[in-house]
Write an enzyme that holds these catalytic residues in place. Structure first.
Site, mmCIF file in Angstrom:
data_model
loop_
_atom_site.group_PDB
_atom_site.id
_atom_site.type_symbol
_atom_site.label_atom_id
_atom_site.label_comp_id
_atom_site.label_asym_id
_atom_site.label_seq_id
_atom_site.Cartn_x
_atom_site.Cartn_y
_atom_site.Cartn_z
ATOM 1 N N ASP A 104 0.833 -1.192 0.000
ATOM 2 C CA ASP A 104 0.000 0.000 0.000
ATOM 3 C C ASP A 104 0.881 1.262 0.000
ATOM 4 O OD1 ASP A 104 -3.002 0.876 0.398
ATOM 5 O OD2 ASP A 104 -1.904 1.987 1.941
ATOM 6 N N TYR A 210 -2.372 11.141 1.486
ATOM 7 C CA TYR A 210 -3.316 11.364 0.393
ATOM 8 C C TYR A 210 -3.353 12.833 -0.003
ATOM 9 C CZ TYR A 210 -4.928 6.659 1.477
ATOM 10 O OH TYR A 210 -4.984 5.308 1.688
ATOM 11 N N HIS A 280 -6.844 -6.798 -0.940
ATOM 12 C CA HIS A 280 -5.835 -5.820 -0.545
ATOM 13 C C HIS A 280 -5.103 -6.254 0.725
ATOM 14 C CE1 HIS A 280 -4.029 -1.839 -0.635
ATOM 15 N NE2 HIS A 280 -4.299 -1.691 0.640
#
Length: 303
Positions: A104, A210, A280
């Protein structure tokens, strides 16, 4: 019974003025594990326990997470700074190179690290983390990936801390365990995650990854231009020349398998292991398989 925390040695490395917490066990060649969002060092419990028998296995809390320092401004999470954190962590252990394993957002750091400091990476293992050049293309051209990444714009919003922390972090708990996920953490482990998210500044720290990144579904023409510049940048800007294994759980709902297409344009020495029934969270769902793939790659594969 001792807690998971007590199973490993804990310490801090200093990167410029940032303290980076880590868990470690074992001796020998350094193998470093980088977690993503919304996790922390304990994401790698199964890997630390397995690899410490042959290696010096280390899993840090990336800056902004859990027990590491948490600068408040998004620009303090620029990938160049994150890469330097990892370089200083390697030096902290008296090493000049390592095996680098990442998932990730940790993978985002690892792709950049291997590009900038290839001489420090003996082998690279990436798990469900898109290469920036490929991801930029998918964000521009693949409506399914644009849809799957819509949450990124929520995470960039000023309301995200409040939304993600509601009802004792129910949003994040669901992100780990709902949908296609087959990961069922114990109550005690989930409480460790809540504790990590509850550290002062930790939620903002993780969300700043982000907020600073240009790679998210574009909402303006200016954002589209920047993403297109990344997708069309000269290959050398994002190339990775170290031997690389990419492990991909194909049921990942956020990062679709299209991120594997064209990866060889950027990665010279590439092996891809697709896990059809992995999500994931494949490192938690199928740790024995993941560990086996990593072990055979770092000990047997020669390019």
């Amino acid at each position: 019974m001792p807690s998971m925390k007590d199973t490993f040695d804990h310490g801090y490395a200093v990167s410029k003025d940032i303290k980076i917490h880590y868990a470690a066990k074992g001796q020998g060649k350094l193998i470093l594990f980088l977690h993503g969002f919304p996790e922390f060092w304990a994401a790698w419990e199964h890997q630390l326990t397995t690899f410490c028998t042959k290696y010096q296995a280390v899993a840090p809390d990336l800056r902004g997470f859990n027990l590491s320092d948490k600068p408040s401004l998004p620009q303090q999470y620029h990938v160049k700074l994150l890469v330097e954190d990892i370089r200083n962590l390697v030096y902290h252990f008296g090493k000049k190179e390592m095996i680098l394993v990442a998932h990730d957002w940790g993978g985002g750091v690892a792709w950049a690290f291997a590009n900038r400091y290839p001489e420090m990476v003996e082998k690279l293992v990436i798990i469900n983390s898109p290469h920036p050049g490929v991801f930029a293309r998918e964000l521009l051209e693949n409506p399914a990936q644009q849809n799957a990444s819509a949450y990124m714009n929520l995470f960039r919003s000023p309301d995200s801390e409040e939304i993600l922390s509601r009802n004792d972090y129910q949003y994040l708990k669901d992100a780990l365990t709902k949908g296609q996920s087959r990961w069922r953490p114990s109550d005690a482990l989930m409480q460790d995650y809540v504790s990590a998210w509850s550290q002062p500044g930790a939620l903002t720290g993780g969300l700043n990854y982000y907020r600073i990144s240009p790679l998210h579904p574009p909402t303006t023409e200016a954002e589209t231009v920047i993403i297109r510049q990344i997708a069309e940048a000269p290959r050398a800007m994002f190339e990775v020349r170290v031997p690389t294994l990419v492990i991909w759980g194909e049921l990942d709902e956020a990062l679709l398998p299209g991120n594997l297409e064209g990866l060889g344009l950027y990665v010279e020495r590439l092996e891809v292991k697709r896990i059809p029934d992995g999500t994931h969270w494949v490192i938690h769902e199928q740790p024995e398989l993941v560990n086996s793939c990593i072990l055979s790659f770092i000990e047997e594969v020669n390019f």
